[in-house]
Scaffold this active site. Structure first.
Site, mmCIF file in Angstrom:
data_model
loop_
_atom_site.group_PDB
_atom_site.id
_atom_site.type_symbol
_atom_site.label_atom_id
_atom_site.label_comp_id
_atom_site.label_asym_id
_atom_site.label_seq_id
_atom_site.Cartn_x
_atom_site.Cartn_y
_atom_site.Cartn_z
ATOM 1 C CB THR A 252 -0.944 -0.009 1.207
ATOM 2 O OG1 THR A 252 -1.913 1.040 1.064
ATOM 3 C CG2 THR A 252 -0.188 0.177 2.513
ATOM 4 C CD GLU A 343 -3.274 1.426 -2.233
ATOM 5 O OE1 GLU A 343 -4.114 0.544 -1.980
ATOM 6 O OE2 GLU A 343 -2.185 1.522 -1.630
ATOM 7 C CG HIS A 344 -4.539 5.403 -0.493
ATOM 8 N ND1 HIS A 344 -3.651 4.372 -0.240
ATOM 9 C CD2 HIS A 344 -5.779 4.889 -0.332
ATOM 10 C CE1 HIS A 344 -4.333 3.277 0.058
ATOM 11 N NE2 HIS A 344 -5.622 3.557 0.004
ATOM 12 C CD GLU A 431 -9.063 -7.649 -42.834
ATOM 13 O OE1 GLU A 431 -9.567 -8.703 -42.401
ATOM 14 O OE2 GLU A 431 -8.965 -6.604 -42.159
#
Length: 449
Positions: A252, A343-344, A431
């Site tokens: 974290t 993350e934060h 194609e």
């Protein structure tokens, strides 16, 4: 002059506007080397794939030193966990569930149809994943909040079958921690497995239908979400493709953009609170104020030692993944924050909303001094399962969308297909895929007969 005690390393980027490449080299970043544990985890995953629950139980006993009497937790054990829980904790869980549900119910996308004239429609519908395994860790701390953050968006998406897996606890009779079980009960989840680690991920992915007791048949899931340690993350990497996963979560992290008016005590506690998770957790301050940087370092040094997890906090804050980044001004701070892609991300500045609007890369943005990360960890209503290790540059947190599959439903009638047929045939020929063109032509060759 009193010598200041420094806890966090300082990186001085003043004097120039750093490039993205420079920032990726110089910003504090820890992370984990998942490849280093794959030789340990791969045999576990393979053995559980081959032997099912028996192998998972063996590894649980080896690694966790506990062997539950069954993998599926009996309903009466789940009921008792809620009945025995502190009423204050129950009310706190209920409030968090209500707020998270309110936010995630608003995320449901609407089915929509695009029409190319009469008889030609493309409808996009959203189909929930059928069965999901939600992992709730049980290492340094117990996370009933993670049960909420994983279960609620899956339920709001319409997932019909949910199983929560959490490590068995020797101190709790070989069952997952009672708060995990209580949270599951409050959420209406009836299937909980007493299994953790890489073996839990493997068992969720491959299941086991060899049990004599039908109640113990462990059906495989279609998707696995939820945080875990490096071994859990490695196992998720190995089963990806067999099942879907949310992400490969790393340690974290928090980054804080702050100017001279910010409160150094609040910032210090926010950095400490994130470091409390893990010795590899990252806590980073980005500021244009040298005075604030010094004061935050002083406050961190003075306050971390009184926390219950002081040793863990100290190691995280002194690690290479944490630090203070000095910049010339707030526009440069935004550049640094975007390159870090936390993350934060907290914004502690004057006109913090305007600064937040400039941010492109963050798992979640917490605006102003009264929106700290712990609020989002528990009860803001937002989801706390977020991208780490810079992956917020290209991914986002767990949401109702995670559990939904957008599916296009194509309908063309005869007239509509005829109208576009020449275009399709031309492209098929370009194609060198003539059978594609013939699949169109054959529908109209004998149209008059």
């Amino acid at each position: 002059m009193r010598k200041r005690k420094i806890m966090l390393n300082v990186i001085d980027l003043r004097g120039h506007v750093p490039t993205t490449s420079e920032l990726r080299r110089t910003l504090p970043r820890g992370g984990t080397d998942i490849n280093s544990v794959l030789p340990i985890v791969e045999p576990v995953v393979t053995d559980v794939k081959n032997r099912g629950a028996a192998a998972a139980l063996d590894y649980g006993e080896k690694f966790d030193h506990v062997r539950p009497t069954s993998i599926r937790v009996p309903q009466d054990v789940i009921d008792q966990a809620l009945d025995s829980l502190d009423p204050n904790v129950i009310e706190a869980l209920k409030e968090s569930i209500a707020r998270v549900r309110a936010v995630h119910s608003e995320q449901l996308p609407a089915q929509h149809t695009t029409s190319f004239g009469e008889g030609a429609t493309i409808t996009e519908k959203f189909i929930p994943v059928s069965r999901v395994g939600l992992y709730a860790p049980g290492g340094n701390a117990v996370y009933p909040s993670s049960v909420i953050m994983n279960v609620v968006p899956a339920q709001e998406a319409g997932v019909e079958s949910l199983v929560v897996a959490s490590p068995p606890q020797k101190d709790h009779g070989g069952w997952p921690h009672p708060t995990i079980l209580a949270a599951a009960k409050l959420l209406g989840v009836t299937e909980v497995w007493a299994m953790g680690g890489a073996q839990a991920v493997a068992l969720l992915a491959y299941g086991d239908d060899t049990q004599q007791n039908s109640a113990e048949v462990l059906e495989p899931v279609d998707m696995i979400t939820g945080p875990g340690n490096i071994f859990v993350t490695a196992a998720k990497r190995l089963v990806r493709g067999v099942v879907g996963i949310d992400s490969e979560a790393g340690p974290t992290e928090i980054a804080i953009v702050a100017d001279a008016q910010a409160n150094p005590v609040w910032i210090a506690y926010d950095l400490i609170s994130q470091a409390e998770h893990d010795v590899l957790a990252a806590s980073v301050l980005i500021t244009d104020s040298e005075e604030l940087a010094q004061r935050v370092n002083e406050e961190v040094a003075a306050r971390y030692s009184v926390t219950r997890n002081a040793d863990r906090v100290s190691e995280a804050l002194k690690g290479q993944q944490s630090g203070i980044v000095l910049v010339d001004d707030l526009p440069t701070a935004v550049i640094v924050a975007d390159a870090y892609a936390a993350e934060h991300l907290e914004i502690h500045t004057a006109e913090s909303h305007k600064v937040a609007e400039q941010i492109r890369n963050a798992g979640a943005i917490f605006v102003g001094g009264y929106s700290p990360v712990p609020l989002g960890d528990y009860s803001a209503g937002s989801n706390h399962v977020l991208p780490t290790s810079g992956s917020a540059r290209y991914s986002s947190g767990l949401s109702t969308h995670t559990f939904l599959k957008p599916v296009n439903v194509i309908y063309y009638d005869e007239v509509a297909l005829k109208e576009i047929s020449d275009t399709v045939i031309t492209l098929a020929d370009a194609e060198d895929l003539p059978a594609h063109g013939e699949a169109i032509r054959t529908r109209f060759e004998n149209l008059g007969n």
